[in-house]
Design a protein around this motif. Structure first.
Motif, short mmCIF file in Angstrom:
data_model
loop_
_atom_site.label_atom_id
_atom_site.label_comp_id
_atom_site.label_asym_id
_atom_site.label_seq_id
_atom_site.Cartn_x
_atom_site.Cartn_y
_atom_site.Cartn_z
N LEU A 188 0.84 -1.18 0.00
CA LEU A 188 0.00 0.00 0.00
C LEU A 188 0.88 1.24 0.00
O LEU A 188 1.87 1.30 0.74
CB LEU A 188 -0.90 0.02 1.24
N LEU A 189 0.54 2.21 -0.82
CA LEU A 189 1.23 3.49 -0.85
C LEU A 189 0.21 4.59 -0.68
O LEU A 189 -0.81 4.62 -1.37
CB LEU A 189 1.97 3.67 -2.17
N SER A 190 0.47 5.49 0.24
CA SER A 190 -0.44 6.58 0.52
C SER A 190 0.36 7.88 0.51
O SER A 190 1.47 7.94 1.05
CB SER A 190 -1.10 6.37 1.88
N VAL A 191 -0.20 8.91 -0.08
CA VAL A 191 0.46 10.21 -0.16
C VAL A 191 -0.39 11.23 0.58
O VAL A 191 -1.59 11.32 0.37
CB VAL A 191 0.64 10.65 -1.63
N GLY A 192 0.26 11.99 1.46
CA GLY A 192 -0.43 13.06 2.17
C GLY A 192 0.36 14.35 2.01
O GLY A 192 1.56 14.32 1.80
N ARG A 193 -0.34 15.47 2.12
CA ARG A 193 0.39 16.73 1.98
C ARG A 193 -0.23 17.79 2.88
O ARG A 193 -1.41 17.76 3.19
CB ARG A 193 0.47 17.18 0.55
N ASP A 194 0.62 18.72 3.26
CA ASP A 194 0.21 19.88 4.03
C ASP A 194 0.88 21.07 3.36
O ASP A 194 2.10 21.23 3.45
CB ASP A 194 0.66 19.73 5.48
N SER A 195 0.11 21.83 2.63
CA SER A 195 0.63 22.96 1.87
C SER A 195 1.58 22.43 0.80
O SER A 195 1.18 21.64 -0.03
CB SER A 195 1.30 23.98 2.78
N GLU B 103 -4.65 5.97 8.55
CA GLU B 103 -4.43 6.60 9.86
C GLU B 103 -2.96 6.99 10.03
O GLU B 103 -2.65 8.07 10.52
CB GLU B 103 -4.86 5.65 10.98
N THR B 104 -2.06 6.12 9.61
CA THR B 104 -0.62 6.41 9.69
C THR B 104 -0.27 7.62 8.84
O THR B 104 0.50 8.48 9.25
CB THR B 104 0.20 5.18 9.25
N THR B 105 -0.86 7.71 7.65
CA THR B 105 -0.60 8.85 6.77
C THR B 105 -1.10 10.14 7.40
O THR B 105 -0.41 11.16 7.39
CB THR B 105 -1.27 8.64 5.40
N THR B 106 -2.29 10.11 7.97
CA THR B 106 -2.85 11.29 8.65
C THR B 106 -1.96 11.73 9.80
O THR B 106 -1.68 12.92 9.96
CB THR B 106 -4.28 10.98 9.16
N THR B 107 -1.48 10.78 10.59
CA THR B 107 -0.58 11.08 11.70
C THR B 107 0.73 11.67 11.20
O THR B 107 1.24 12.65 11.76
CB THR B 107 -0.30 9.81 12.53
N ALA B 108 1.27 11.09 10.13
CA ALA B 108 2.54 11.59 9.57
C ALA B 108 2.41 13.02 9.08
O ALA B 108 3.28 13.85 9.31
CB ALA B 108 3.00 10.67 8.45
N VAL B 109 1.30 13.33 8.41
CA VAL B 109 1.09 14.69 7.91
C VAL B 109 0.95 15.67 9.08
O VAL B 109 1.50 16.77 9.06
CB VAL B 109 -0.14 14.75 6.98
N ALA B 110 0.25 15.25 10.12
CA ALA B 110 0.06 16.12 11.29
C ALA B 110 1.39 16.43 11.98
O ALA B 110 1.54 17.48 12.61
CB ALA B 110 -0.90 15.47 12.28
N LYS B 111 2.36 15.52 11.86
CA LYS B 111 3.66 15.73 12.54
C LYS B 111 4.73 16.33 11.63
O LYS B 111 5.90 16.37 11.99
CB LYS B 111 4.14 14.38 13.08
N THR C 49 4.34 13.90 2.07
CA THR C 49 4.91 12.70 2.69
C THR C 49 4.29 11.48 2.03
O THR C 49 3.13 11.48 1.64
CB THR C 49 4.69 12.68 4.22
N VAL C 50 5.09 10.43 1.90
CA VAL C 50 4.63 9.17 1.31
C VAL C 50 4.80 8.08 2.36
O VAL C 50 5.86 7.97 2.98
CB VAL C 50 5.45 8.81 0.05
N VAL C 51 3.75 7.31 2.56
CA VAL C 51 3.78 6.20 3.50
C VAL C 51 3.62 4.91 2.72
O VAL C 51 2.71 4.80 1.89
CB VAL C 51 2.65 6.34 4.56
#
Length: 58
Positions: A17-24, A48-56, A28-30
């Motif tokens: 599984l690959l998930s991409v999250g961004r903040d501005s 959930e891990t992607t959401t946590t990673a983006v928040a941090k 980040t890629v998980v």
């Protein structure tokens, strides 16, 4: 979220599984891999891990 399933000629199955999250402008890629088929893939945990990673990120 993208998923990849591979199966060898001997019958072994793996999922990735690959998930991409961004903040501005920060991205980040998980990635998460495990033995098994898509039905066994921990999609909710990866999200959930992607959401946590983006928040941090900051």
């Amino acid at each position: 979220m993208h998923g990849l399933h591979t199966k060898t000629s001997s019958g072994a199955s793996d999922t990735r599984l690959l998930s991409v999250g961004r903040d501005s402008r920060t991205v980040t890629v998980v990635g998460r891999g495990q033995l098994g088929v898509f039905d066994d893939a921990p999609v909710a945990d990866c999200k959930e891990t992607t959401t946590t990673a983006v928040a941090k990120l900051y």
